[in-house]
Design a protein around this motif. Sequence first.
Motif, PDB file in Angstrom:
ATOM      1  N   LYS A  20      34.347  42.301  34.922  1.00 33.11           N
ATOM      2  CA  LYS A  20      35.004  42.644  33.657  1.00 33.11           C
ATOM      3  C   LYS A  20      36.085  41.644  33.262  1.00 33.11           C
ATOM      4  N   GLY A  21      36.482  40.762  34.178  1.00 30.00           N
ATOM      5  CA  GLY A  21      37.523  39.792  33.888  1.00 30.00           C
ATOM      6  C   GLY A  21      38.904  40.417  33.743  1.00 30.00           C
ATOM      7  N   VAL A  22      39.170  41.436  34.547  1.00 32.75           N
ATOM      8  CA  VAL A  22      40.453  42.133  34.508  1.00 32.75           C
ATOM      9  C   VAL A  22      41.218  41.887  35.804  1.00 32.75           C
ATOM     10  N   PRO A  23      42.547  42.051  35.781  1.00 35.60           N
ATOM     11  CA  PRO A  23      43.329  41.836  37.002  1.00 35.60           C
ATOM     12  C   PRO A  23      43.019  42.891  38.062  1.00 35.60           C
ATOM     13  N   HIS A  24      43.088  42.484  39.308  1.00 31.19           N
ATOM     14  CA  HIS A  24      42.830  43.384  40.432  1.00 31.19           C
ATOM     15  C   HIS A  24      44.171  43.921  40.923  1.00 31.19           C
ATOM     16  N   PHE A  25      44.497  45.148  40.529  1.00 29.74           N
ATOM     17  CA  PHE A  25      45.775  45.757  40.876  1.00 29.74           C
ATOM     18  C   PHE A  25      45.748  46.481  42.217  1.00 29.74           C
ATOM     19  N   ALA A  26      44.599  47.001  42.614  1.00 24.34           N
ATOM     20  CA  ALA A  26      44.499  47.798  43.844  1.00 24.34           C
ATOM     21  C   ALA A  26      44.838  46.954  45.071  1.00 24.34           C
ATOM     22  N   PRO A  27      45.465  47.566  46.090  1.00 25.08           N
ATOM     23  CA  PRO A  27      45.774  46.817  47.308  1.00 25.08           C
ATOM     24  C   PRO A  27      44.496  46.311  47.981  1.00 25.08           C
ATOM     25  N   PRO A  67      36.659  57.737  44.991  1.00 24.09           N
ATOM     26  CA  PRO A  67      35.318  57.619  45.562  1.00 24.09           C
ATOM     27  C   PRO A  67      34.657  56.298  45.160  1.00 24.09           C
ATOM     28  N   LEU A  68      33.630  55.935  45.876  1.00 21.25           N
ATOM     29  CA  LEU A  68      32.911  54.687  45.651  1.00 21.25           C
ATOM     30  C   LEU A  68      32.455  54.545  44.202  1.00 21.25           C
ATOM     31  N   GLU A  69      31.906  55.584  43.637  1.00 20.73           N
ATOM     32  CA  GLU A  69      31.409  55.540  42.254  1.00 20.73           C
ATOM     33  C   GLU A  69      32.512  55.161  41.264  1.00 20.73           C
ATOM     34  N   LYS A  70      33.698  55.724  41.448  1.00 21.98           N
ATOM     35  CA  LYS A  70      34.817  55.420  40.547  1.00 21.98           C
ATOM     36  C   LYS A  70      35.326  53.997  40.770  1.00 21.98           C
ATOM     37  N   ALA A  71      35.388  53.555  42.027  1.00 19.49           N
ATOM     38  CA  ALA A  71      35.841  52.189  42.332  1.00 19.49           C
ATOM     39  C   ALA A  71      34.915  51.151  41.719  1.00 19.49           C
ATOM     40  N   ALA A  72      33.636  51.485  41.610  1.00 18.25           N
ATOM     41  CA  ALA A  72      32.646  50.558  41.068  1.00 18.25           C
ATOM     42  C   ALA A  72      32.584  50.575  39.545  1.00 18.25           C
ATOM     43  N   SER A  73      33.190  51.587  38.918  1.00 20.42           N
ATOM     44  CA  SER A  73      33.014  51.714  37.471  1.00 20.42           C
ATOM     45  C   SER A  73      34.297  51.779  36.654  1.00 20.42           C
ATOM     46  N   SER A  74      35.467  51.723  37.302  1.00 16.25           N
ATOM     47  CA  SER A  74      36.711  51.766  36.537  1.00 16.25           C
ATOM     48  C   SER A  74      37.815  51.002  37.257  1.00 16.25           C
ATOM     49  N   LEU A  75      38.805  50.567  36.494  1.00 12.07           N
ATOM     50  CA  LEU A  75      39.906  49.784  37.029  1.00 12.07           C
ATOM     51  C   LEU A  75      40.906  50.695  37.731  1.00 12.07           C
ATOM     52  N   VAL A  76      41.224  50.384  38.970  1.00  9.80           N
ATOM     53  CA  VAL A  76      42.224  51.136  39.733  1.00  9.80           C
ATOM     54  C   VAL A  76      43.599  50.559  39.403  1.00  9.80           C
ATOM     55  N   THR A  77      44.465  51.400  38.851  1.00  9.50           N
ATOM     56  CA  THR A  77      45.798  50.931  38.452  1.00  9.50           C
ATOM     57  C   THR A  77      46.918  51.651  39.186  1.00  9.50           C
ATOM     58  N   GLY A  78      46.582  52.579  40.080  1.00 10.38           N
ATOM     59  CA  GLY A  78      47.618  53.294  40.807  1.00 10.38           C
ATOM     60  C   GLY A  78      47.052  54.116  41.940  1.00 10.38           C
ATOM     61  N   CYS A  79      47.949  54.676  42.723  1.00 17.97           N
ATOM     62  CA  CYS A  79      47.566  55.484  43.879  1.00 17.97           C
ATOM     63  C   CYS A  79      47.210  56.904  43.433  1.00 17.97           C
ATOM     64  N   PRO A  80      46.048  57.404  43.844  1.00 14.16           N
ATOM     65  CA  PRO A  80      45.668  58.758  43.475  1.00 14.16           C
ATOM     66  C   PRO A  80      46.441  59.823  44.251  1.00 14.16           C
ATOM     67  N   HIS A  81      47.065  59.423  45.362  1.00 18.49           N
ATOM     68  CA  HIS A  81      47.779  60.374  46.210  1.00 18.49           C
ATOM     69  C   HIS A  81      49.240  60.557  45.794  1.00 18.49           C
ATOM     70  N   CYS A  82      49.960  59.459  45.594  1.00 17.55           N
ATOM     71  CA  CYS A  82      51.394  59.550  45.244  1.00 17.55           C
ATOM     72  C   CYS A  82      51.660  59.215  43.781  1.00 17.55           C
ATOM     73  N   ASN A  83      50.620  58.783  43.071  1.00 18.92           N
ATOM     74  CA  ASN A  83      50.697  58.453  41.638  1.00 18.92           C
ATOM     75  C   ASN A  83      51.558  57.242  41.310  1.00 18.92           C
ATOM     76  N   ARG A  84      51.809  56.399  42.279  1.00 19.32           N
ATOM     77  CA  ARG A  84      52.573  55.160  42.047  1.00 19.32           C
ATOM     78  C   ARG A  84      51.698  54.162  41.300  1.00 19.32           C
ATOM     79  N   SER A  85      52.231  53.586  40.243  1.00 22.27           N
ATOM     80  CA  SER A  85      51.501  52.577  39.467  1.00 22.27           C
ATOM     81  C   SER A  85      51.520  51.239  40.197  1.00 22.27           C
ATOM     82  N   TYR A  86      50.414  50.513  40.149  1.00 26.64           N
ATOM     83  CA  TYR A  86      50.331  49.174  40.730  1.00 26.64           C
ATOM     84  C   TYR A  86      50.495  48.091  39.669  1.00 26.64           C
ATOM     85  N   CYS A  87      50.657  48.485  38.424  1.00 29.05           N
ATOM     86  CA  CYS A  87      50.735  47.484  37.364  1.00 29.05           C
ATOM     87  C   CYS A  87      52.054  47.541  36.587  1.00 29.05           C
ATOM     88  N   ASP A  88      53.118  47.977  37.235  1.00 35.12           N
ATOM     89  CA  ASP A  88      54.442  47.984  36.610  1.00 35.12           C
ATOM     90  C   ASP A  88      54.989  46.581  36.508  1.00 35.12           C
TER      91      ASP A  88
END
Length: 88
Positions: A20-27, A67-88
């Motif tokens: 997609k040519g987007v930045p990789h925010f996930a650790p 889950p794998l399906e979501k990682a393959a189809s959408s941009l991860v911009t934060g933690c699903p557990h603590c809700n911390r944003s990775y793109c601040d």
Amino acid sequence: MSEFNTVESINAQSEYCERKGVPHFAPATGICWNCRSNIYEPRQWKFEMGRKIQVSKEEATMTTGIPLEKAASSLVTGCPHCNRSYCD
């Protein structure tokens, strides 16, 4: 139920970002730098007295994780557990 697989999810998110040519925010390791949890693994929760607490699978009313399906189809911009944003 969704499939959770850390290694495949990390690769899927990298491929998604490249495609997609987007930045990789996930650790890169999948470990949140804020709460130290693996974002690609499920965690079970319930609400008690207005607070979210981690519980066993049997007691859970909510599950977080990417889950794998979501990682393959959408941009991860934060933690699903603590809700911390990775793109601040």
